[in-house]
Scaffold this motif. Structure first.
Motif, mmCIF file in Angstrom:
data_model
loop_
_atom_site.group_PDB
_atom_site.id
_atom_site.type_symbol
_atom_site.label_atom_id
_atom_site.label_comp_id
_atom_site.label_asym_id
_atom_site.label_seq_id
_atom_site.Cartn_x
_atom_site.Cartn_y
_atom_site.Cartn_z
ATOM 1 N N ALA A 1 51.751 45.653 41.605
ATOM 2 C CA ALA A 1 50.810 46.266 41.439
ATOM 3 C C ALA A 1 49.965 47.597 41.601
ATOM 4 O O ALA A 1 49.436 48.053 40.478
ATOM 5 N N LYS A 2 50.554 47.706 42.711
ATOM 6 C CA LYS A 2 49.924 49.244 42.467
ATOM 7 C C LYS A 2 51.013 50.762 41.974
ATOM 8 O O LYS A 2 50.245 51.835 41.551
ATOM 9 N N HIS A 3 52.263 50.195 41.603
ATOM 10 C CA HIS A 3 52.430 51.461 41.149
ATOM 11 C C HIS A 3 53.221 50.716 39.651
ATOM 12 O O HIS A 3 53.130 51.787 38.843
ATOM 13 N N PHE A 4 53.220 49.983 39.202
ATOM 14 C CA PHE A 4 52.915 49.075 37.889
ATOM 15 C C PHE A 4 52.112 49.350 36.893
ATOM 16 O O PHE A 4 51.795 49.064 36.351
ATOM 17 N N PHE A 5 51.245 48.910 37.304
ATOM 18 C CA PHE A 5 49.506 48.565 36.951
ATOM 19 C C PHE A 5 48.093 49.665 37.310
ATOM 20 O O PHE A 5 48.452 49.872 38.209
ATOM 21 N N ARG A 6 47.563 50.040 36.217
ATOM 22 C CA ARG A 6 46.237 50.458 36.559
ATOM 23 C C ARG A 6 45.651 49.890 37.477
ATOM 24 O O ARG A 6 44.532 50.367 38.088
ATOM 25 N N HIS A 7 45.405 48.822 38.026
ATOM 26 C CA HIS A 7 43.986 47.286 39.135
ATOM 27 C C HIS A 7 44.883 46.798 39.746
ATOM 28 O O HIS A 7 45.988 46.378 39.176
ATOM 29 N N ARG A 8 44.503 45.964 40.841
ATOM 30 C CA ARG A 8 45.571 45.958 41.595
ATOM 31 C C ARG A 8 45.776 44.464 40.868
ATOM 32 O O ARG A 8 46.492 43.130 40.791
ATOM 33 N N TYR A 9 44.355 43.909 40.779
ATOM 34 C CA TYR A 9 44.003 42.027 39.844
ATOM 35 C C TYR A 9 44.222 42.218 38.106
ATOM 36 O O TYR A 9 43.737 43.302 38.118
ATOM 37 N N ASP A 10 44.587 40.860 38.315
ATOM 38 C CA ASP A 10 44.775 40.702 36.757
ATOM 39 C C ASP A 10 42.759 39.534 36.461
ATOM 40 O O ASP A 10 43.374 38.755 36.746
ATOM 41 N N TYR A 11 41.741 40.537 36.396
ATOM 42 C CA TYR A 11 40.419 39.877 36.724
ATOM 43 C C TYR A 11 40.535 38.816 36.034
ATOM 44 O O TYR A 11 39.548 37.553 36.664
ATOM 45 N N ARG A 12 40.827 38.534 34.613
ATOM 46 C CA ARG A 12 40.449 37.578 34.272
ATOM 47 C C ARG A 12 41.577 36.165 34.849
ATOM 48 O O ARG A 12 40.998 35.789 34.954
ATOM 49 N N ALA A 13 42.899 36.439 35.079
ATOM 50 C CA ALA A 13 43.217 35.364 35.900
ATOM 51 C C ALA A 13 43.083 35.014 37.103
ATOM 52 O O ALA A 13 42.174 33.697 37.665
ATOM 53 N N GLU A 14 42.763 35.659 37.432
ATOM 54 C CA GLU A 14 41.204 35.504 39.639
ATOM 55 C C GLU A 14 40.036 34.839 39.061
ATOM 56 O O GLU A 14 40.246 33.607 39.881
ATOM 57 N N TRP A 15 39.459 35.345 38.374
ATOM 58 C CA TRP A 15 38.272 34.920 38.032
ATOM 59 C C TRP A 15 38.219 33.545 36.989
ATOM 60 O O TRP A 15 37.614 32.326 37.868
ATOM 61 N N MET A 16 39.000 33.083 36.464
ATOM 62 C CA MET A 16 39.260 31.083 35.776
ATOM 63 C C MET A 16 40.064 31.066 36.836
ATOM 64 O O MET A 16 39.711 29.938 37.653
ATOM 65 N N ARG A 17 41.039 31.249 37.945
ATOM 66 C CA ARG A 17 41.779 30.223 39.482
ATOM 67 C C ARG A 17 39.907 30.224 40.192
ATOM 68 O O ARG A 17 40.059 29.572 40.803
#
Length: 679
Positions: free
Chosen positions: A286-302
């Motif tokens: 998440a730190k090196h391959f993506f702009r953000h740490r979290y996938d906010y859509r998936a986290e909010w659905m969970r």
């Protein structure tokens, strides 16, 4: 025959792909990435022409196949780039880069294997294995691309993607057959030519469609792709290592190969089963391959799914702790709830809390005013004001990690103390922002839950007050009856008939007061008894006899049987008769008339009293605590109407000021079909 078919089918496929390349280059509409598509189609035409001209096993054909594969991989990554981002996710680009690199390595090994070295056969075998890995990886990438296309319902692009899947599936079958048979089956090569013709036709169908070709890649697909790369790298390492062992191992090569495979597999399973390693890998990716740490859509659905778990699961307070903890991979936590001016201990999830006392009021005020998320590791190192506010048990517990406040409308609904995750790390701005938003959300859930509990308590008190008001009204009637009996006893106490009537009145009053106390002690709303057949005329006569000692009461009518609750019906008629007596002059009798037909049973309570205005009847008569009598409670008519409704009946009122009133109670006759009545 097979060689001739292979020649002509691949030649026809080359012609078709060449034509498609020209068509794609000239196509302007539809948002198609025409240059990458045209180049990939041209590379495919060149490869098919090489197979038809010089054969599928030649080095030149392998270079043409490499160019074809790289072109299609580039086309696919361009599609991923067209989701509106400046570039595709780094994780996805890494996967494509690894697949392209493996393709190049397989060609290099093939060239080495065609030489005269002793290990040429081993290099050719390794090259075939890598080609198989490339086809499998390409199929997985095509599957991810197809999921994105299906989500956007892009029919034209779907045809292109399915055609790519068919092309690599054909290659996989052919390479697998070559690996197993150690030869190039001419029949399968000819069948590949037919398959490529079908692939060209499918791509032509896709080009005919005019759809938007933008594609969005989910973080889940990126993680799966990286997992695939790791698996492919592991199997490639196994293949190369076992080949090297076979070359240098001599007579013990098979034993050494078996030991290496089992040892490496055991080591891999041990690493994969480590929760710390999984957490570390996820954080690094998440730190090196993506702009953000979290996938906010998936986290909010969970998050919302955890909070909205149906009834029967864990209590809401425990689900709230779990929802917050899952966001930051915390293994457990405890909820601190308002207790006086401070915070007390509430629900816990996956954490044994050994707290010894509540948090100080100063901490609660600080969290409510600032809304700051307190990172306990930082506070343990620094002697700050916030450190002094924390309870000592939170500082003593080394597994206590973060304190998240739950603010709601300017107040503090609580706070959640989270346990330390498997991979200890400091919080960054994304963690703080996500926890703040989630804290406000769960605070609203807590506030709503507490409001519902308060409302339920208020409803229970309201039911008790309503019941007490009804009983107080009945007690007033009993007091009036007993007062009249005491007044008459002064004049008629020496008469045996009066004494007998007085004893009966006292017994009846005692029974009624006992019933009133039983009603007052009930928990919850009173439930209506099952309706039964009730003889109306005897019940009316009994009510009239009870009231004749203080006011004239006349009964008229014919016998009738109605469906009713006997106790509720007697209580309702007693209210109406009492109100009629109170409204009538002493010399004017109150009349109770009974009438019945096949449709209804009617009981009229008639008085010649002061009467009521139409406005009072419409707006105030059946409202509680509204009365036209001096000293009245305004409960009798209201309770009478409720009792009538519970028996599937109704009360109709006809009144005129100065002329009296008629209250008509209408009930269902006993001979009518019995239907389910409202409780």
């Amino acid at each position: 025959m097979a060689a001739v078919l292979s020649l002509w089918t691949h030649a026809l496929a080359a012609l078709l792909f060449g034509a498609l390349a020209l068509w794609a280059w000239q196509r302007k509409e539809g948002g198609i990435p025409r240059r990458p598509l045209a180049f990939a189609l041209a590379a495919t035409a060149l490869w098919a022409l090489s197979v038809a001209g010089i054969g599928g096993a030649e080095t030149g054909t392998r270079f043409a196949e490499l160019l074809r594969n790289l072109s299609w991989l580039a086309f696919m990554i361009v599609l991923h780039r067209r989701d509106g981002n400046v570039r595709p996710p780094v994780a996805l680009g890494t996967v494509y880069g690894v697949v392209a690199l493996v393709s190049v390595v397989s060609v290099v090994l093939y060239i080495i294997g065609t030489g005269d070295s002793e290990a040429a056969a081993e290099f050719l075998t390794a090259s075939l294995l890598l080609r198989m890995l490339v086809t499998v990886a390409a199929l997985v990438l095509v599957r991810a691309l197809h999921q994105a296309v299906a989500a956007q319902a892009s029919t034209g692009l779907r045809w292109i993607v399915l055609a790519l899947a068919a092309m690599w599936f054909i290659d996989f079958n052919l390479v697998s057959a070559v690996y197993l048979t150690a030869s190039w089956p001419a029949q399968l090569v000819a069948m590949r030519g037919f398959g490529m013709i079908i692939v060209a036709a499918a791509m032509a169908a896709g080009l005919q469609r005019k759809d938007d070709w933008n594609v969005v890649v989910s973080r889940t697909v990126a993680y799966q792709s990286l997992s695939l790369v790791a698996i492919l790298a592991y199997f490639a390492l196994l293949a190369l290592a076992t080949s090297a062992i076979a070359t240098v191992g001599g007579a013990n090569a098979r034993v050494l190969q078996t030991a290496f495979v089992f040892g490496s597999t055991a080591a891999m399973l041990t690493l994969v089963s480590s929760s710390w390693l999984r957490a570390w890998t996820k954080v690094k990716l998440a730190k090196h391959f993506f702009r953000h740490r979290y996938d906010y859509r998936a986290e909010w659905m969970r998050f919302t799914d955890t909070l909205g778990t149906p009834a029967g699961a864990a209590p809401l307070d425990e689900r709230i702790v779990k929802a917050i903890a899952d966001l930051v991979e915390s293994p457990g936590g405890t909820l601190l709830v308002p207790e006086g001016q401070g915070l007390g201990h509430g629900a816990t999830w996956n954490w044994d809390s050994d707290a010894t006392g509540p948090a100080d009021a100063a901490l609660a005020r600080h969290l409510a005013n600032s809304g700051r998320i307190l990172e306990l590791d930082m506070l343990r190192k620094a002697d700050s004001v916030e450190t002094a506010l924390l309870p000592q048990w939170t500082l003593d517990r080394t597994d206590a990690w973060v304190l998240v406040p739950l603010p709601h409308l300017g107040s503090l609904a609580g706070a959640i103390l989270l346990a330390r995750p498997p991979l200890d790390r400091p919080l960054d701005w994304e963690d703080f922002d996500l926890l703040k938003v989630a804290g406000r959300q769960v605070a609203s859930y807590l506030a709503e839950s507490r409001a519902q509990e308060a409302l339920a308590d208020a409803q229970r008190f309201d039911e008790f007050n309503r019941r007490f008001a009804f009983i107080l009204h009945d007690i007033k009637n009993l007091v009036s009856q007993l007062t009249l009996t005491a007044r008459n006893a002064e004049r008629h106490a020496d008469k045996p008939e009066f004494r007998a009537d007085m004893v009966e009145t006292l017994r009846d009053s005692a029974e009624k007061m006992t019933a009133l106390l039983a009603r007052l002690s009930q928990h919850g709303p009173r439930r209506a008894e099952p309706l039964q057949s009730v003889e109306i005329l005897p019940l009316v006569e009994r009510i009239a006899a009870t009231n004749r000692a203080r006011h004239p009461v006349v009964v008229s009518g014919h016998p009738a049987i109605a469906l009713a609750d006997p106790a509720a019906l007697e209580q309702m008629l007693a209210h109406l008769v009492q109100n009629a007596i109170d409204a009538s002059p002493a010399s004017e009798p109150v009349t109770i008339a009974v009438a019945a037909d096949n449709a209804a049973v009617a009981i009229d309570v008639i008085d010649n009293g002061v009467g009521m205005s139409p406005g009072f009847v419409r707006d105030k008569l059946f409202k509680p605590f509204v009365s036209s009598k001096s000293g009245g409670f305004g409960i009798g008519a209201f309770e009478a109407r409720q009792l009538a409704t519970q028996m599937d009946g109704r009360i109709d009122v006809t009144s005129r000021e100065g002329s009296g009133s008629r209250f008509r109670v209408t009930l269902r006759p006993a001979m009518a079909p019995v239907t389910e009545h409202a409780a």
